[in-house]
Design an enzyme around this catalytic site. Structure first.
Site, PDB file in Angstrom:
ATOM      1  CG  ASP A   1      -6.170   1.375   3.869  1.00  9.18           C
ATOM      2  OD1 ASP A   1      -7.011   0.088   3.218  1.00  9.18           O
ATOM      3  OD2 ASP A   1      -5.459   1.932   3.121  1.00  9.18           O
TER       4      ASP A   1
ATOM      5  CG  ASN B   1     -10.275  -2.358   2.343  1.00 13.01           C
ATOM      6  OD1 ASN B   1      -9.828  -1.401   2.438  1.00 13.01           O
ATOM      7  ND2 ASN B   1     -10.940  -2.516   1.382  1.00 13.01           N
ATOM      8  CE  LYS B   2      -8.233   1.547  -2.852  1.00 10.93           C
ATOM      9  NZ  LYS B   2      -8.206   3.074  -3.231  1.00 10.93           N
TER      10      LYS B   2
ATOM     11  CD  GLN C   1      -6.108  -1.162  -6.164  1.00 14.08           C
ATOM     12  OE1 GLN C   1      -7.005  -1.074  -6.832  1.00 14.08           O
ATOM     13  NE2 GLN C   1      -5.445   0.086  -5.557  1.00 14.08           N
TER      14      GLN C   1
ATOM     15  NE  ARG D   1      -2.522  -1.716  -3.473  1.00 13.83           N
ATOM     16  CZ  ARG D   1      -2.318  -3.153  -2.858  1.00 13.83           C
ATOM     17  NH1 ARG D   1      -1.694  -4.032  -2.983  1.00 13.83           N
ATOM     18  NH2 ARG D   1      -3.603  -3.193  -2.318  1.00 13.83           N
ATOM     19  N   GLY D   2      -1.672  -1.038  -0.078  1.00 13.35           N
ATOM     20  CA  GLY D   2      -1.509  -1.493   0.970  1.00 13.35           C
ATOM     21  C   GLY D   2      -1.755  -0.910   2.579  1.00 13.35           C
ATOM     22  CB  ALA D   3      -3.318  -0.028   5.554  1.00 17.31           C
TER      23      ALA D   3
ATOM     24  NE  ARG E   1      -2.095   5.369  -1.628  1.00 16.97           N
ATOM     25  CZ  ARG E   1      -3.498   4.475  -1.521  1.00 16.97           C
ATOM     26  NH1 ARG E   1      -2.410   3.600  -1.917  1.00 16.97           N
ATOM     27  NH2 ARG E   1      -4.657   4.484  -2.111  1.00 16.97           N
TER      28      ARG E   1
HETATM   29  O1  MRU Z   1      -5.119   1.923  -2.506  1.00 17.48           O
HETATM   30  P1  MRU Z   1      -4.581   0.518  -1.854  1.00 17.48           P
HETATM   31  O2  MRU Z   1      -3.784  -0.198  -3.166  1.00 17.48           O
HETATM   32  O3  MRU Z   1      -3.392   1.142  -1.158  1.00 17.48           O
HETATM   33  O4  MRU Z   1      -5.725   0.431  -1.482  1.00 17.48           O
HETATM   34  C1  MRU Z   1      -5.691  -0.401  -0.658  1.00 17.48           C
HETATM   35  C2  MRU Z   1      -6.719  -1.627   0.085  1.00 17.48           C
HETATM   36  O5  MRU Z   1      -7.806  -0.615   0.355  1.00 17.48           O
HETATM   37  C3  MRU Z   1      -6.190  -2.911   0.990  1.00 17.48           C
HETATM   38  O6  MRU Z   1      -7.643  -3.327   0.961  1.00 17.48           O
HETATM   39  C4  MRU Z   1      -6.489  -2.147   2.758  1.00 17.48           C
HETATM   40  O7  MRU Z   1      -4.979  -1.299   1.983  1.00 17.48           O
HETATM   41  C5  MRU Z   1      -5.919  -2.953   3.138  1.00 17.48           C
HETATM   42  S1  MRU Z   1      -4.229  -4.546   2.899  1.00 17.48           S
HETATM   43  C6  MRU Z   1      -3.473  -5.012   3.936  1.00 17.48           C
END
Ligand code: MRU
Length: 353
Positions: A245, A255-256, A204, A54-56, A97
């Site tokens: 994201d 973002n999250k 997270q 996970r994480g963009a 996703r």
């Molecule tokens: O759902 P996730 O854990 O993939 O969400 C991640 C985030 O929102 C991060 O802040 C974003 O992807 C940037 S990661 C460098």
């Protein structure tokens, strides 16, 4: 090739034989350190969907690796058939996703490599795909480092930084975007104190951000999302650092879930709010945040996950958007590997995209 993140943990790589992707299963951290080997289409999809990776940026890197691993399994005898298989896998993985632009952007990048090699024999196309996937990861490391260098200009020794979700090494390949400055500051002898939102519902912030910071010896304090206001009011926060994201053309960012709440609070308390991301996260095809698709996830994540017993009746309705949009007017600056973008964003983003 061995790629290690800021923790000395190699969390995303090819297997030795190149037949599979090996990942550290982030859904089990911090309690279990479990590496899994993924080869089948369904398990590669599931790993993204269930946030094992996970994480963009990490999802983008994984998509490059996964498309190679699947292409290697193609039984195609000629290019048109090989390319049909590739497109089918691309569409399938791309649906795992929707919000992070990195997933589709890196699948498109692999697509360009496949088409550019259309006249080559299939083993050579595969070599080119493998090299490209590794290059995506190497570029990510350099990109995170550059973002973090720019981030250092925004902090002073002793700063308190509020973080949301996880934008560290696990979400990228090394350093991270939103957390990269904290790792680099430590290397340079600058002391920063992180206040980490736990980040409901998938935690997270609690599970991954404090895990990364604690292991790196960076001072961090875990708070519930609902405590962000009081720590700001008490003067503990000098800046908010978050990842991203997708950035729309007008500077709205996805973002999250909960990120926009932090930005609204930061505005109220007069605290700068910084968004960190690679320039590839800028998506000019989205005019505003309203054009960004927000992922909706299962109610169980709110009602049951991480609890010993359900916290709500089974029949209770749940709304579980996984991301939110932060209005560009709340953002002090967007920090990319190419520089710091300040308002007015509409004009500035065109130069950086
Ligand atoms: O759902 P996730 O854990 O993939 O969400 C991640 C985030 O929102 C991060 O802040 C974003 O992807 C940037 S990661 C460098």
């Amino acid at each position: 090739m061995k790629v290690e993140d800021g923790l000395g943990v190699e969390h995303l790589r090819f297997s030795e034989d190149g037949d599979a992707v090996i990942i550290l299963d982030q859904s089990l951290l911090p309690n279990e350190t479990n590496y899994i080997r993924l080869r089948e289409r369904e398990e590669l999809f599931e790993a993204i969907h269930e946030l094992r990776v996970r994480g963009a940026p990490a999802i983008g890197i994984f998509a490059g690796y996964a498309s190679y691993v699947l292409a290697k399994q193609s039984k195609a005898a000629d290019f048109p058939e090989f390319y049909r298989d590739f497109l089918s896998n691309k569409a399938y993985l791309g649906a795992s996703r929707p919000t992070a632009v990195n997933l589709s952007a890196m699948l498109d990048r692999m697509d360009r490599v496949v088409r550019a090699n259309a006249r080559q024999p299939i083993p050579e196309i595969l070599d080119a795909m493998r090299n490209e996937a590794i290059l995506i990861q190497q570029e990510d490391i350099a990109m995170c480092r550059a973002i973090s260098e720019f981030g250092l200009a925004l902090v002073s020794d002793g700063f308190g930084i509020l973080t949301h979700c996880n934008a560290g090494p696990l979400a990228t390949s090394r350093y991270g975007t939103g957390l990269g400055t904290l790792f680099l500051a430590r290397e340079r002898g600058i002391t920063l104190h992180a206040y980490c939102d736990e980040t409901r519902p998938l935690l997270q912030g609690a599970r991954l951000t404090t895990y990364e910071l604690q292991r790196a010896g960076i001072d961090c304090t875990l708070i519930c999302d609902s405590m962000a206001s009081i720590v700001m009011r008490e003067g503990k926060i000098n800046a908010c650092f978050v990842g991203c994201d997708r950035v729309a053309a007008n500077g709205d960012t996805a973002n999250k879930i909960g990120t926009s709440m932090v930005a609204i609070l930061a505005k109220h308390y007069g605290i700068p709010f910084y968004v960190f991301c690679p320039s590839s996260t800028i998506d000019l095809s989205c005019g505003t945040g309203a054009d960004i698709q927000i992922e909706l996830r299962a109610p169980e994540e709110i009602k049951e996950k991480f609890f010993e017993r359900p916290v709500a009746l089974p029949e209770v309705k749940c709304y579980n958007p996984s991301f939110d949009i932060t209005d560009h007017e709340l953002i002090t600056a967007i920090v990319t590997e190419r520089g710091i973008i300040r308002p007015p964003f509409f004009e500035a983003l065109r130069e950086f995209a």
